[in-house]
Write a protein that holds these residues in place. Structure first.
Motif, PDB file in Angstrom:
ATOM      1  N   MET A  19      11.833  -0.440  -5.610  1.00 63.71           N
ATOM      2  CA  MET A  19      10.826  -0.192  -4.554  1.00 63.71           C
ATOM      3  C   MET A  19       9.942  -1.422  -4.344  1.00 63.71           C
ATOM      4  O   MET A  19       9.692  -1.851  -3.216  1.00 63.71           O
ATOM      5  CB  MET A  19       9.940   1.009  -4.936  1.00 63.71           C
ATOM      6  CG  MET A  19      10.636   2.340  -4.939  1.00 63.71           C
ATOM      7  SD  MET A  19       9.546   3.614  -5.673  1.00 63.71           S
ATOM      8  CE  MET A  19      10.664   5.011  -5.790  1.00 63.71           C
ATOM      9  N   LEU A  20       9.440  -2.008  -5.447  1.00 57.95           N
ATOM     10  CA  LEU A  20       8.551  -3.166  -5.348  1.00 57.95           C
ATOM     11  C   LEU A  20       9.319  -4.422  -4.930  1.00 57.95           C
ATOM     12  O   LEU A  20       8.811  -5.247  -4.169  1.00 57.95           O
ATOM     13  CB  LEU A  20       7.850  -3.420  -6.688  1.00 57.95           C
ATOM     14  CG  LEU A  20       6.892  -2.314  -7.181  1.00 57.95           C
ATOM     15  CD1 LEU A  20       6.334  -2.666  -8.557  1.00 57.95           C
ATOM     16  CD2 LEU A  20       5.752  -2.109  -6.204  1.00 57.95           C
TER      17      LEU A  20
ATOM     18  N   VAL B  60       0.839  -1.208   0.000  1.00 61.53           N
ATOM     19  CA  VAL B  60       0.000   0.000   0.000  1.00 61.53           C
ATOM     20  C   VAL B  60       0.876   1.260   0.000  1.00 61.53           C
ATOM     21  O   VAL B  60       0.660   2.188  -0.787  1.00 61.53           O
ATOM     22  CB  VAL B  60      -0.940   0.014   1.233  1.00 61.53           C
ATOM     23  CG1 VAL B  60      -1.637   1.363   1.373  1.00 61.53           C
ATOM     24  CG2 VAL B  60      -1.984  -1.096   1.124  1.00 61.53           C
ATOM     25  N   GLY B  61       1.887   1.277   0.895  1.00 59.26           N
ATOM     26  CA  GLY B  61       2.737   2.460   1.009  1.00 59.26           C
ATOM     27  C   GLY B  61       3.609   2.690  -0.210  1.00 59.26           C
ATOM     28  O   GLY B  61       3.693   3.803  -0.734  1.00 59.26           O
ATOM     29  N   VAL B  62       4.237   1.619  -0.698  1.00 59.86           N
ATOM     30  CA  VAL B  62       5.199   1.783  -1.795  1.00 59.86           C
ATOM     31  C   VAL B  62       4.498   2.145  -3.102  1.00 59.86           C
ATOM     32  O   VAL B  62       5.025   2.907  -3.917  1.00 59.86           O
ATOM     33  CB  VAL B  62       6.056   0.503  -1.961  1.00 59.86           C
ATOM     34  CG1 VAL B  62       5.346  -0.576  -2.760  1.00 59.86           C
ATOM     35  CG2 VAL B  62       7.401   0.832  -2.605  1.00 59.86           C
ATOM     36  N   MET B  63       3.279   1.619  -3.302  1.00 61.99           N
ATOM     37  CA  MET B  63       2.588   1.880  -4.567  1.00 61.99           C
ATOM     38  C   MET B  63       2.183   3.344  -4.703  1.00 61.99           C
ATOM     39  O   MET B  63       2.094   3.864  -5.818  1.00 61.99           O
ATOM     40  CB  MET B  63       1.366   0.961  -4.699  1.00 61.99           C
ATOM     41  CG  MET B  63       0.770   0.918  -6.092  1.00 61.99           C
ATOM     42  SD  MET B  63       1.949   0.546  -7.420  1.00 61.99           S
ATOM     43  CE  MET B  63       2.067  -1.218  -7.319  1.00 61.99           C
TER      44      MET B  63
ATOM     45  N   PRO C  18      17.315   6.022 -11.637  1.00 65.67           N
ATOM     46  CA  PRO C  18      16.669   6.218 -12.949  1.00 65.67           C
ATOM     47  C   PRO C  18      15.234   5.686 -12.938  1.00 65.67           C
ATOM     48  O   PRO C  18      14.954   4.665 -12.298  1.00 65.67           O
ATOM     49  CB  PRO C  18      17.552   5.386 -13.900  1.00 65.67           C
ATOM     50  CG  PRO C  18      18.879   5.325 -13.226  1.00 65.67           C
ATOM     51  CD  PRO C  18      18.605   5.332 -11.750  1.00 65.67           C
ATOM     52  N   GLU C  19      14.342   6.351 -13.692  1.00 67.46           N
ATOM     53  CA  GLU C  19      12.915   6.054 -13.560  1.00 67.46           C
ATOM     54  C   GLU C  19      12.513   4.669 -14.043  1.00 67.46           C
ATOM     55  O   GLU C  19      11.453   4.169 -13.656  1.00 67.46           O
ATOM     56  CB  GLU C  19      12.061   7.116 -14.255  1.00 67.46           C
ATOM     57  CG  GLU C  19      12.141   7.107 -15.771  1.00 67.46           C
ATOM     58  CD  GLU C  19      11.203   8.139 -16.392  1.00 67.46           C
ATOM     59  OE1 GLU C  19      10.664   7.843 -17.464  1.00 67.46           O
ATOM     60  OE2 GLU C  19      11.013   9.209 -15.800  1.00 67.46           O
ATOM     61  N   HIS C  20      13.315   4.002 -14.868  1.00 66.45           N
ATOM     62  CA  HIS C  20      12.953   2.644 -15.281  1.00 66.45           C
ATOM     63  C   HIS C  20      13.469   1.601 -14.285  1.00 66.45           C
ATOM     64  O   HIS C  20      13.165   0.410 -14.406  1.00 66.45           O
ATOM     65  CB  HIS C  20      13.494   2.337 -16.690  1.00 66.45           C
ATOM     66  CG  HIS C  20      14.980   2.339 -16.786  1.00 66.45           C
ATOM     67  ND1 HIS C  20      15.713   3.501 -16.744  1.00 66.45           N
ATOM     68  CD2 HIS C  20      15.878   1.315 -16.893  1.00 66.45           C
ATOM     69  CE1 HIS C  20      17.014   3.203 -16.836  1.00 66.45           C
ATOM     70  NE2 HIS C  20      17.133   1.898 -16.921  1.00 66.45           N
ATOM     71  N   ILE C  21      14.255   2.048 -13.274  1.00 63.59           N
ATOM     72  CA  ILE C  21      14.791   1.130 -12.262  1.00 63.59           C
ATOM     73  C   ILE C  21      14.170   1.382 -10.887  1.00 63.59           C
ATOM     74  O   ILE C  21      13.862   0.443 -10.143  1.00 63.59           O
ATOM     75  CB  ILE C  21      16.334   1.273 -12.162  1.00 63.59           C
ATOM     76  CG1 ILE C  21      16.984   0.766 -13.454  1.00 63.59           C
ATOM     77  CG2 ILE C  21      16.886   0.517 -10.946  1.00 63.59           C
ATOM     78  CD1 ILE C  21      18.481   0.980 -13.496  1.00 63.59           C
ATOM     79  N   ASN C  22      13.949   2.683 -10.548  1.00 59.86           N
ATOM     80  CA  ASN C  22      13.566   3.019  -9.166  1.00 59.86           C
ATOM     81  C   ASN C  22      12.295   2.295  -8.689  1.00 59.86           C
ATOM     82  O   ASN C  22      12.269   1.734  -7.595  1.00 59.86           O
ATOM     83  CB  ASN C  22      13.457   4.529  -8.964  1.00 59.86           C
ATOM     84  CG  ASN C  22      12.532   5.215  -9.955  1.00 59.86           C
ATOM     85  OD1 ASN C  22      11.749   4.564 -10.652  1.00 59.86           O
ATOM     86  ND2 ASN C  22      12.628   6.524 -10.035  1.00 59.86           N
TER      87      ASN C  22
ATOM     88  N   ALA D 110       7.820 -10.686  -7.044  1.00 57.00           N
ATOM     89  CA  ALA D 110       8.910 -10.903  -7.998  1.00 57.00           C
ATOM     90  C   ALA D 110       8.447 -10.624  -9.431  1.00 57.00           C
ATOM     91  O   ALA D 110       9.170 -10.024 -10.234  1.00 57.00           O
ATOM     92  CB  ALA D 110       9.420 -12.338  -7.876  1.00 57.00           C
ATOM     93  N   THR D 111       7.217 -11.044  -9.743  1.00 59.48           N
ATOM     94  CA  THR D 111       6.665 -10.799 -11.084  1.00 59.48           C
ATOM     95  C   THR D 111       6.542  -9.303 -11.356  1.00 59.48           C
ATOM     96  O   THR D 111       6.898  -8.824 -12.445  1.00 59.48           O
ATOM     97  CB  THR D 111       5.275 -11.473 -11.219  1.00 59.48           C
ATOM     98  OG1 THR D 111       5.390 -12.854 -10.905  1.00 59.48           O
ATOM     99  CG2 THR D 111       4.730 -11.318 -12.636  1.00 59.48           C
ATOM    100  N   MET D 112       6.043  -8.536 -10.356  1.00 62.16           N
ATOM    101  CA  MET D 112       5.905  -7.084 -10.531  1.00 62.16           C
ATOM    102  C   MET D 112       7.264  -6.405 -10.707  1.00 62.16           C
ATOM    103  O   MET D 112       7.413  -5.481 -11.498  1.00 62.16           O
ATOM    104  CB  MET D 112       5.174  -6.465  -9.331  1.00 62.16           C
ATOM    105  CG  MET D 112       3.693  -6.754  -9.288  1.00 62.16           C
ATOM    106  SD  MET D 112       2.816  -5.736  -8.070  1.00 62.16           S
ATOM    107  CE  MET D 112       3.413  -6.416  -6.534  1.00 62.16           C
ATOM    108  N   THR D 113       8.249  -6.886  -9.958  1.00 59.28           N
ATOM    109  CA  THR D 113       9.586  -6.265 -10.003  1.00 59.28           C
ATOM    110  C   THR D 113      10.194  -6.335 -11.401  1.00 59.28           C
ATOM    111  O   THR D 113      10.829  -5.382 -11.857  1.00 59.28           O
ATOM    112  CB  THR D 113      10.525  -6.977  -8.992  1.00 59.28           C
ATOM    113  OG1 THR D 113       9.956  -6.857  -7.680  1.00 59.28           O
ATOM    114  CG2 THR D 113      11.912  -6.355  -9.003  1.00 59.28           C
TER     115      THR D 113
END
Length: 525
Positions: A216-217, A73-76, A208-212, A137-140
């Protein structure tokens, strides 16, 4: 007889009562008696201390799944800003991505009730961690929105299992006098997870925005590793063991969680009675779901209280406040991304700190006083957020007031309805129905959470963000009325006594005199 006390003392009567031991030694010397008394009390205190530590450890380990929900919830709330830019998703996709977790978790909650009755409370928690870990892991590593949704689907199922089973397990393993505090632990860990999610957003936002957002997830996988280790430490629920006719194992667990052997036997007798003398055939005479769908009057009262309080916990907009706090602060006038994320950390700190207040007070003041403070405070704060965003514009005063009232709202939530709703739903249902009836409450919670999360942006566009909070405030006012009329006080009662409470309509509808609780606590002590 009294002259040969030492010999008679070895008859197997040792430890049955304090008086037995001393009765035979009194003739020898008063000094021996005093020494004996002291060593017995020391032994009792030592056992009591180790019992408390053991139950506390079980509650903590059982609550680890809740960190996963809170973290997500927080990270999203922060990750969505960067997912939006990296994967070029639309506003509708953003709402679906955030809100679908709650809707999907209801399937986990529904399945969790039956699953926990079959494989046990403990292994249902293990299953929850495995499914969530796969989803995280799938989302990451998701290359597209579609794969991200698949990961979200698995994470949602895992979270559904986890949030439903942890409070039940803790309620079933805790002694009555500390059950409220210990059953609040999952809510503490949800808040801790939310705070960690906010901190993770702030810490990794510079990448970088494609990694950050992937980092986080990905960090969310870590808590589930501790859950694997916890399974080798915590026991199975004694109530579930009785349901499976494993009475000796249940007694062994109760001896670890209750420091008084006489109370262990008393509690075991109550559980056997509640389970229909431990016979699976007897208590399954009427299928559980059939009983839930055509409930008796006492069960109907339990369902109204349990499912109702779960729904009110979410439709007062807490998930909108947490998920969309960056958007709320943006509306108030904060534009810089790092400042937005820093303001959300303040929300997380408020939510986590004030849950500790509830832990200390839920077994002292009781459930209802905390619910009153919480629902009335939230009603005022939600109304104030609406006024701030609608009339104070985007100046410094508006920003300060928005942060103050959002933090106050989550603080009032954490003091009462946040943890107490889980405490109530884990303790009010009869043993044979507890898992699946609690699952229904969790489903109501997740559906309302999903509806709020998936519609907040759309409704805000239609009637403004401030207008949406006026609606939340009106719903919160209704929750005060609900608590007053339909939530009884359960403080200090055993799970089996609470079941009897709902058989009396007068006590259920809020008219119960709380003096009975005081008398009960005095007797216990």
């Amino acid at each position: 007889m009294g002259l040969v006390g030492v010999q008679e003392n070895g008859n197997g009567e040792v430890g049955l009562s304090i008086g037995t031991k001393n009765k035979y030694r009194r003739m020898d010397s008063e000094v021996t008696e005093d020494f004996d008394d002291g060593s017995h009390h020391h032994h009792q205190e030592k056992r009591s201390s180790s019992t408390r530590k053991y139950v506390l450890a079980c509650a903590i380990f059982a609550s680890l799944n809740s960190v996963l929900l809170g973290y997500d919830v927080g990270v999203m709330s922060g990750a969505i800003i960067f997912i939006h830019e990296d994967l070029k998703i639309t506003e509708v996709q953003e709402e679906v991505l955030i809100g679908c977790l709650s809707i999907l978790s209801l399937f986990g909650s529904l399945a969790g009730g039956r699953t926990s009755d079959i494989i046990g409370r403990k292994w249902t928690m293990a299953l929850a961690a495995i499914i969530f870990q796969t989803g995280a892991a799938t989302m990451t590593f998701a290359p597209s929105f579609e794969v991200l949704i698949l990961g979200r689907f698995l994470a949602g199922i895992g979270i559904g299992f986890g949030v439903m089973i942890a409070p039940i397990y803790i309620a079933e393993i805790s002694p009555s006098v500390a059950r409220g505090s210990l059953t609040s632990f999952p809510e503490i860990f949800i808040n801790l997870g939310i705070l960690l999610g906010y901190v993770s957003n702030f810490a990794f936002s510079g990448l970088p925005e494609h990694i950050n957002w992937r980092v986080m997830l990905g960090v969310g996988i870590l808590p589930s590793l501790f859950i694997g280790a916890a399974l080798f430490i915590i026991p199975e629920s004694p109530r579930w063991l009785v349901m499976k006719n494993r009475v000796d194992e249940a007694r062994a667990v109760l001896l670890k969680t209750i420091d008084n052997e006489a109370e262990v036997e008393e509690r075991l007798a109550e559980i056997l009675l509640a389970a229909g003398t431990g016979s699976t055939e007897k208590y399954e005479e009427k299928a559980v779901w059939r009983e839930l769908l055509s409930p008796s009057p006492p069960l109907r009262r339990m369902l109204i209280t349990g499912v109702g309080i779960q729904c009110f916990q979410q439709i007062t907009g807490i998930d909108a406040t947490v998920y969309y706090s960056p958007e709320i602060f943006q509306e108030a006038g904060i534009q810089d991304k790092s400042k937005l994320l820093a303001a959300t950390v303040a929300v997380g700190v408020s939510k986590t700190v004030f849950i500790l207040v509830a832990i200390f007070l839920v077994d002292k003041l009781g459930r209802k006083p905390l619910l009153y403070v919480s629902t009335i405070g939230m009603t005022i704060c939600l109304f104030s957020i609406g006024v701030t965003l609608t009339f104070l514009g985007q100046g410094q005063v508006g920003i300060a007031m928005a942060i103050l009232f959002v933090c106050s709202n989550v603080a009032f939530f954490s003091v009462g309805i946040g943890p107490v709703c889980w405490v109530l739903t884990s303790e009010i249902f009869p043993l044979k129905l507890r898992a699946q009836a609690s699952a229904l409450g969790a489903v109501g919670n997740r559906v309302c959470s999903g509806l709020v999360a998936m519609s907040f942006l759309s409704i805000s566009r239609a009637i403004s963000v401030g207008g949406t909070f006026f609606v939340f405030s009106a719903i919160s006012a209704l929750s005060v009325l609900f608590v007053y009329t339909l939530v009884p006080e359960t403080k200090g009662k055993s799970l089996e006594q609470i079941e009897m409470l709902f058989k009396d309509e007068h006590q259920w509808n809020g008219s119960e005199v709380e003096l009975g609780d005081v008398v009960h606590l005095v007797q216990k002590q």
